[in-house]
Design a protein around this motif. Structure first.
Motif, PDB file in Angstrom:
ATOM      1  N   ARG A 161      75.615  29.668 140.728  1.00  0.00           N
ATOM      2  CA  ARG A 161      76.073  30.226 139.451  1.00  0.00           C
ATOM      3  C   ARG A 161      75.063  29.965 138.331  1.00  0.00           C
ATOM      4  N   LEU A 162      74.481  28.757 138.332  1.00  0.00           N
ATOM      5  CA  LEU A 162      73.461  28.432 137.338  1.00  0.00           C
ATOM      6  C   LEU A 162      72.252  29.350 137.507  1.00  0.00           C
ATOM      7  N   SER A 163      71.839  29.580 138.747  1.00  0.00           N
ATOM      8  CA  SER A 163      70.684  30.437 139.016  1.00  0.00           C
ATOM      9  C   SER A 163      70.940  31.874 138.559  1.00  0.00           C
ATOM     10  N   ILE A 164      72.153  32.375 138.796  1.00  0.00           N
ATOM     11  CA  ILE A 164      72.500  33.738 138.370  1.00  0.00           C
ATOM     12  C   ILE A 164      72.498  33.839 136.845  1.00  0.00           C
ATOM     13  N   THR A 165      73.029  32.794 136.190  1.00  0.00           N
ATOM     14  CA  THR A 165      73.040  32.778 134.719  1.00  0.00           C
ATOM     15  C   THR A 165      71.626  32.779 134.160  1.00  0.00           C
ATOM     16  N   VAL A 166      70.775  31.908 134.722  1.00  0.00           N
ATOM     17  CA  VAL A 166      69.376  31.834 134.280  1.00  0.00           C
ATOM     18  C   VAL A 166      68.670  33.154 134.552  1.00  0.00           C
ATOM     19  N   ALA A 167      68.937  33.760 135.707  1.00  0.00           N
ATOM     20  CA  ALA A 167      68.309  35.038 136.061  1.00  0.00           C
ATOM     21  C   ALA A 167      68.669  36.119 135.043  1.00  0.00           C
ATOM     22  N   ALA A 168      69.926  36.165 134.633  1.00  0.00           N
ATOM     23  CA  ALA A 168      70.367  37.158 133.646  1.00  0.00           C
ATOM     24  C   ALA A 168      69.656  36.946 132.305  1.00  0.00           C
ATOM     25  N   VAL A 169      69.534  35.684 131.893  1.00  0.00           N
ATOM     26  CA  VAL A 169      68.857  35.377 130.630  1.00  0.00           C
ATOM     27  C   VAL A 169      67.389  35.793 130.695  1.00  0.00           C
ATOM     28  N   LEU A 170      66.721  35.497 131.816  1.00  0.00           N
ATOM     29  CA  LEU A 170      65.303  35.831 131.957  1.00  0.00           C
ATOM     30  C   LEU A 170      65.074  37.341 131.929  1.00  0.00           C
ATOM     31  N   ILE A 171      65.977  38.108 132.549  1.00  0.00           N
ATOM     32  CA  ILE A 171      65.850  39.569 132.531  1.00  0.00           C
ATOM     33  C   ILE A 171      65.986  40.103 131.106  1.00  0.00           C
ATOM     34  N   VAL A 172      66.916  39.549 130.347  1.00  0.00           N
ATOM     35  CA  VAL A 172      67.082  39.950 128.940  1.00  0.00           C
ATOM     36  C   VAL A 172      65.823  39.624 128.149  1.00  0.00           C
ATOM     37  N   VAL A 173      65.280  38.425 128.366  1.00  0.00           N
ATOM     38  CA  VAL A 173      64.052  38.019 127.667  1.00  0.00           C
ATOM     39  C   VAL A 173      62.903  38.955 128.025  1.00  0.00           C
ATOM     40  N   TYR A 174      62.808  39.333 129.295  1.00  0.00           N
ATOM     41  CA  TYR A 174      61.729  40.244 129.693  1.00  0.00           C
ATOM     42  C   TYR A 174      61.884  41.602 129.006  1.00  0.00           C
ATOM     43  N   ALA A 175      63.115  42.104 128.957  1.00  0.00           N
ATOM     44  CA  ALA A 175      63.360  43.384 128.281  1.00  0.00           C
ATOM     45  C   ALA A 175      62.935  43.302 126.808  1.00  0.00           C
ATOM     46  N   LEU A 176      63.203  42.168 126.176  1.00  0.00           N
ATOM     47  CA  LEU A 176      62.823  41.996 124.770  1.00  0.00           C
ATOM     48  C   LEU A 176      61.309  41.883 124.603  1.00  0.00           C
ATOM     49  N   THR A 177      60.618  41.249 125.572  1.00  0.00           N
ATOM     50  CA  THR A 177      59.152  41.166 125.483  1.00  0.00           C
ATOM     51  C   THR A 177      58.527  42.547 125.651  1.00  0.00           C
ATOM     52  N   VAL A 178      59.112  43.381 126.516  1.00  0.00           N
ATOM     53  CA  VAL A 178      58.622  44.755 126.675  1.00  0.00           C
ATOM     54  C   VAL A 178      58.824  45.530 125.374  1.00  0.00           C
ATOM     55  N   PHE A 179      60.004  45.381 124.760  1.00  0.00           N
ATOM     56  CA  PHE A 179      60.291  46.038 123.482  1.00  0.00           C
ATOM     57  C   PHE A 179      59.328  45.547 122.398  1.00  0.00           C
ATOM     58  N   PHE A 180      59.032  44.253 122.402  1.00  0.00           N
ATOM     59  CA  PHE A 180      58.100  43.644 121.449  1.00  0.00           C
ATOM     60  C   PHE A 180      56.703  44.248 121.602  1.00  0.00           C
ATOM     61  N   SER A 181      56.250  44.365 122.853  1.00  0.00           N
ATOM     62  CA  SER A 181      54.883  44.818 123.092  1.00  0.00           C
ATOM     63  C   SER A 181      54.713  46.333 122.965  1.00  0.00           C
ATOM     64  N   LEU A 182      55.789  47.093 123.203  1.00  0.00           N
ATOM     65  CA  LEU A 182      55.688  48.547 123.147  1.00  0.00           C
ATOM     66  C   LEU A 182      56.128  49.143 121.816  1.00  0.00           C
ATOM     67  N   LYS A 183      56.970  48.430 121.077  1.00  0.00           N
ATOM     68  CA  LYS A 183      57.530  48.999 119.853  1.00  0.00           C
ATOM     69  C   LYS A 183      57.163  48.198 118.595  1.00  0.00           C
ATOM     70  N   THR A 184      57.839  47.055 118.411  1.00  0.00           N
ATOM     71  CA  THR A 184      57.732  46.370 117.116  1.00  0.00           C
ATOM     72  C   THR A 184      56.343  45.801 116.850  1.00  0.00           C
ATOM     73  N   HIS A 185      55.628  45.339 117.908  1.00  0.00           N
ATOM     74  CA  HIS A 185      54.310  44.730 117.706  1.00  0.00           C
ATOM     75  C   HIS A 185      53.279  45.343 118.653  1.00  0.00           C
ATOM     76  N   SER A 186      53.387  46.641 118.873  1.00  0.00           N
ATOM     77  CA  SER A 186      52.486  47.312 119.817  1.00  0.00           C
ATOM     78  C   SER A 186      51.025  47.234 119.381  1.00  0.00           C
ATOM     79  N   TYR A 187      50.779  47.119 118.066  1.00  0.00           N
ATOM     80  CA  TYR A 187      49.413  47.080 117.556  1.00  0.00           C
ATOM     81  C   TYR A 187      48.640  45.863 118.071  1.00  0.00           C
ATOM     82  N   LEU A 188      49.370  44.804 118.422  1.00  0.00           N
ATOM     83  CA  LEU A 188      48.701  43.607 118.946  1.00  0.00           C
ATOM     84  C   LEU A 188      48.118  43.852 120.330  1.00  0.00           C
TER      85      LEU A 188
END
Length: 364
Positions: A161-188
């Motif tokens: 259960r802990l692993s599934i919870t951590v996995a869900a959090v990591l997937i959300v973080v990855y989605a946000l890093t993609v959004f960060f790099s492609l949208k809000t801070h793409s110039y970097l």
């Protein structure tokens, strides 16, 4: 035709050889070696096709394609191994891919680029963002291992259960890093691409002439993906017996050998652009691949494992976690100033060599 294309075309001959070795039963070691070599050019073509389709698709969709298919080879090999129940090897391949990208790929890039240029520069902001995200991933991977190491009673259900919870959090973080790099801070993240564009043709006629053939490259992408999956079945089927015959442990096989096979495309790309003095792109490839594995590939494997009846958790070997933490710490320290030279490349390669030796002599 570039040397990269010549090599990747030439190595395709190992596909029929590996198939013949499998069906004519030439032995697990021959099957293991030939299928491993066959995966290398397929990984390169898969990466090339993704890049070509991304050019036509535009920055946003192209960036998303690179994010999804960036480590497709490693994911396919890991999925096949997970299906076969080789969970220890799958876990080791996750940590091994992170270690090899941060130490081997960055080390080779800085060393070979530094031999040609006295000092190379890259965006320290991008390195810091990637380094911070990698630190979070290491902490997330470390937690389940720490829970078990500090508990008197180990409850497999709680760890799952802990692993599934951590996995869900990591997937959300990855989605946000993609959004960060492609949208809000793409110039970097556009500096490395801009450097490549300066070398590209600039006239309208030349741009039209060099525009990628989208149907062709989509076909190459699909065919390479299918071929990688097919070769991975052969490779994984022989890996356990072949490596056991060589006296190699599942830990060493997963941490050192599998990343060398699956990560060939990243190695070629990162080193090639570093030699062209484009360290921005080289560092982004190395650190971005590590992030993709830690934040997306590992969580996906945890979730898919639950579905296919091969439950995999994030309880890694303690030494694996220590090795990943060492790799992240050293990569962060070296990349903080946004400059690199051949000696820093040697330091990264030396660290990788020492860790490789430690995994080789690590008791089962």
């Amino acid at each position: 035709m570039s040397i990269k294309n010549i090599i990747s075309l030439g190595l395709l001959v190992f596909i029929p050889i590996s198939v013949a070795a499998e069906y004519l039963e030439w032995g697990s070691l021959v099957v293991f070696v030939t299928s491993a070599i066959a995966i290398v050019p397929l990984a390169i073509w898969l990466s090339t096709a993704t890049e070509e389709v991304a050019i036509v698709a535009g920055p946003s969709i192209g960036g998303l394609l690179n994010a999804v298919f960036g480590n497709a080879t490693e994911l396919i090999i890991a999925l096949v191994a997970l299906k076969e129940g080789l969970i220890d090897i799958v876990k080791a391949s996750i940590t091994g891919t992170i270690i090899s990208n941060l130490l081997l790929v960055m080390g080779l890039s800085m060393f070979l680029g530094g031999l040609r240029y006295k000092e190379q520069e890259f965006q320290p902001v991008v390195a810091r963002v990637n380094g911070s995200t990698m630190t979070l991933a290491v902490v997330a991977i470390l937690l389940p291992t720490t829970v078990i190491a500090t508990s008197n009673v180990i409850d497999p259900v709680a760890i799952t259960r802990l692993s599934i919870t951590v996995a869900a959090v990591l997937i959300v973080v990855y989605a946000l890093t993609v959004f960060f790099s492609l949208k809000t801070h793409s110039y970097l993240y556009e500096v490395g691409l801009a450097d490549l564009e300066e070398e590209a043709p600039t006239t309208d006629h030349q741009l039209t002439e060099h525009k990628p053939n989208l149907p062709l490259w989509i076909g190459v992408l699909l065919m390479a993906t299918i071929a990688v999956a097919f070769e991975s079945e052969i490779f994984v089927g022989a890996v356990e017996e072949a490596t056991k015959g060589l006296g190699l442990t599942p830990l060493f096989t997963g941490v050192i050998l599998l990343p060398l096979v699956g990560g060939a495309a990243e190695y070629v790309t990162a080193v090639r652009v570093a030699i062209k003095n484009n360290m921005d792109l080289s560092v982004s490839v190395a650190m971005g691949s590590s992030l993709l594995v830690a934040l997306l590939v590992a969580p996906i494997l945890v979730l898919i494992g639950q579905v296919i009846g091969q439950p995999m958790d994030l309880n890694f070997n303690l030494f694996e976690v220590i090795a990943v933490a060492v790799a992240v710490a050293i990569a962060n320290l070296i990349s903080l100033d946004g400059r690199s030279n051949w000696l820093e490349g040697v330091l990264l390669l030396a660290t990788y060599t020492v860790l490789g030796a430690a995994f080789y002599f690590h008791p089962v």
